[in-house]
Design a protein around this motif. Structure first.
Motif, PDB file in Angstrom:
ATOM      1  N   UNK A  62       0.820  -1.203   0.000  1.00 23.88           N
ATOM      2  CA  UNK A  62       0.000   0.000   0.000  1.00 23.88           C
ATOM      3  C   UNK A  62       0.862   1.265   0.000  1.00 23.88           C
ATOM      4  N   UNK A  63       2.192   1.009   0.046  1.00 21.54           N
ATOM      5  CA  UNK A  63       3.111   2.144   0.126  1.00 21.54           C
ATOM      6  C   UNK A  63       2.933   3.066  -1.079  1.00 21.54           C
TER       7      UNK A  63
ATOM      8  N   UNK B  96       4.047   8.770   4.576  1.00 21.54           N
ATOM      9  CA  UNK B  96       5.368   8.123   4.602  1.00 21.54           C
ATOM     10  C   UNK B  96       6.190   8.646   5.783  1.00 21.54           C
ATOM     11  N   UNK B  97       6.120   9.969   5.943  1.00 21.18           N
ATOM     12  CA  UNK B  97       6.885  10.576   7.051  1.00 21.18           C
ATOM     13  C   UNK B  97       6.367  10.092   8.407  1.00 21.18           C
ATOM     14  N   UNK B  98       5.034   9.950   8.459  1.00 17.49           N
ATOM     15  CA  UNK B  98       4.443   9.472   9.720  1.00 17.49           C
ATOM     16  C   UNK B  98       4.970   8.070  10.057  1.00 17.49           C
TER      17      UNK B  98
ATOM     18  N   UNK C 200       7.220   6.910  13.084  1.00 15.24           N
ATOM     19  CA  UNK C 200       6.743   5.853  13.992  1.00 15.24           C
ATOM     20  C   UNK C 200       7.824   4.786  14.203  1.00 15.24           C
ATOM     21  N   UNK C 201       8.466   4.379  13.055  1.00 14.48           N
ATOM     22  CA  UNK C 201       9.533   3.365  13.172  1.00 14.48           C
ATOM     23  C   UNK C 201      10.714   3.896  13.974  1.00 14.48           C
TER      24      UNK C 201
END
Ligand code: ADP
Length: 376
Positions: free
Chosen positions: A56-57, A65-67, A71-72
């Motif tokens: 889904x990327x 993407x930044x979120x 998060x990672x």
């Protein structure tokens, strides 16, 4: 490294590491699921999402993407921080166990090298603290025993020295012709060696009895019969001082005892009573069956109306070589171990001995000997 510190730290850290790994994976998985839901709702698609974020990327915009990246990153830092804190905590925990153990082992080593009495200062309330308390008690007991042993040895040396010096001096005098070689002199020297021999035998018995190594030849014995025999033996001595020996022997059954040793106890107590009772006194020996602490006992009493014992001396009279009259005059005192032997022999028979005394009025020694086995 074979240290408990590293083993505990390693194990704890492994546990924390696995927990953190599982939690991070769970959080990541959960976030992916939620994020897919969000994307579906946000962009409305007919594509089948297989749950993998990379599928889904393609649909993500820059903010999404930044979120996810942030998060990672957060997961990474939080995981790292937990692992770091976990590592420190594991090490501190391991130290809290091993540091007191190290104190204990160095103190134990010091005790092994002769520093009896060495104490460790560990006040925790856990198993290590309990171990420290037991260690401290053991170390103190060793120190007490050691000083007792040293005092005992010094006392023995002193006790043996006095009569030996007398014998040696007299023999020298005889050899040099300064002292007569009369029968009377030789008799007195013989008496001295006899006393010495008795003291050595008593000492041997006492040390063996205290170590629990005095063999007791136990068999059914008649306490009243034993008392009568000892009284008969001491009658001439009593007559000499005009002291009345009275026996009030109750109806008591035979009990399992070493008759020779118990006779020795009676002999010591009655000779003491004779020794410390003035002319025209009275010594009463009585026996009875009594109930104490829910058990039946044979109670033996040796009472005199002699000089009595000062209250300050009473707690010590069963100690080795304790004499109220420190002058060690042969007329007024014996070896000073008679009562220590009495106490030890009675205790070796499972009994107890007590004394009640008043200076100027007399003393009474009470002995309690247990019935063998369970008696109703
Ligand atoms: P000792 O051989 O000197 O009599 P013991 O151990 O038999 O030694 O007694 C210790 C001390 O207790 C004695 O020196 C004496 O002072 C005191 N003692 C023992 N029995 C009596 C007694 N019946 N009356 C008074 N004092 C006693």
């Amino acid at each position: 490294m074979n240290s408990i510190t590293y083993r505990i730290t390693g194990l704890m850290f492994l546990g924390i590491f696995l927990t953190v790994l599982i939690l991070i994976n769970l959080a990541n998985y959960q976030m992916e699921m939620l994020f897919e839901e969000y994307l579906k709702v946000q962009y409305g698609t007919h594509r089948q999402f297989m749950g993998a974020i990379h599928e889904s990327a393609a649909m993500m915009g820059l903010p999404e993407k930044e979120f996810m990246q942030s998060f990672h990153r957060s997961l990474f830092w939080v995981g790292g921080a937990i692992l770091f804190v976990g590592l420190i905590a594991s090490y501190l925990l391991a130290q809290s166990i091993t540091v007191p153990l190290r104190y204990l082992s160095s103190a134990a080593d010091a005790v092994r090298k002769g520093a009896y009495g060495r104490q460790v200062d560990i006040s925790s309330d856990d198993e290590v603290g309990q171990l420290a308390v037991i260690f401290n008690r053991m170390s103190k007991a060793l120190a007490d025993n050691n000083s007792l042993r040293q005092r005992f040895l010094a006392d023995i040396a002193h006790e043996l020295k006095t009569p030996l010096t007398v014998i040696q001096g007299n023999l020298e005098g005889m050899l040099e012709g300064v002292i007569d070689r009369s029968d009377e002199q030789i008799n007195s020297l013989y008496e001295e060696t006899f006393q010495l021999n008795r003291m050595i035998r008593d000492l041997r018995d006492l040390t063996l009895a205290e170590a629990g190594q005095l063999p007791l030849e136990k068999k059914p014995g008649d306490i009243n019969g034993l008392i009568s025999r000892v009284l008969l033996m001491l009658e001439p001595l009593a007559e000499e001082k005009n002291i009345a020996l009275v026996s009030k022997l109750g109806r008591i059954p035979e009990i399992i005892i070493d008759t020779d040793r118990i006779a020795q106890v009676f002999y010591n107590l009655i000779t003491n009573a004779l020794r410390y009772t003035t002319k025209n006194g009275k010594i009463t020996i009585s026996t009875d069956v009594v109930r104490k602490d829910g058990r039946k006992w044979i109670k033996i009493e040796v009472a005199d109306n002699g000089i009595g014992i000062f209250p300050q001396d009473l707690p010590f009279i069963f100690d080795h070589f304790y004499r109220v009259d420190k002058s060690r005059d042969k007329q007024s005192g014996g070896s000073g171990i008679g009562l220590a032997i009495v106490k030890q022999l009675i205790e070796n028979h499972g009994g107890t001995v007590e004394v009640v005394s008043e200076r100027g009025k007399g003393s009474t020694f009470f002995m309690y000997l247990p019935f063998e086995g369970k008696n109703s």
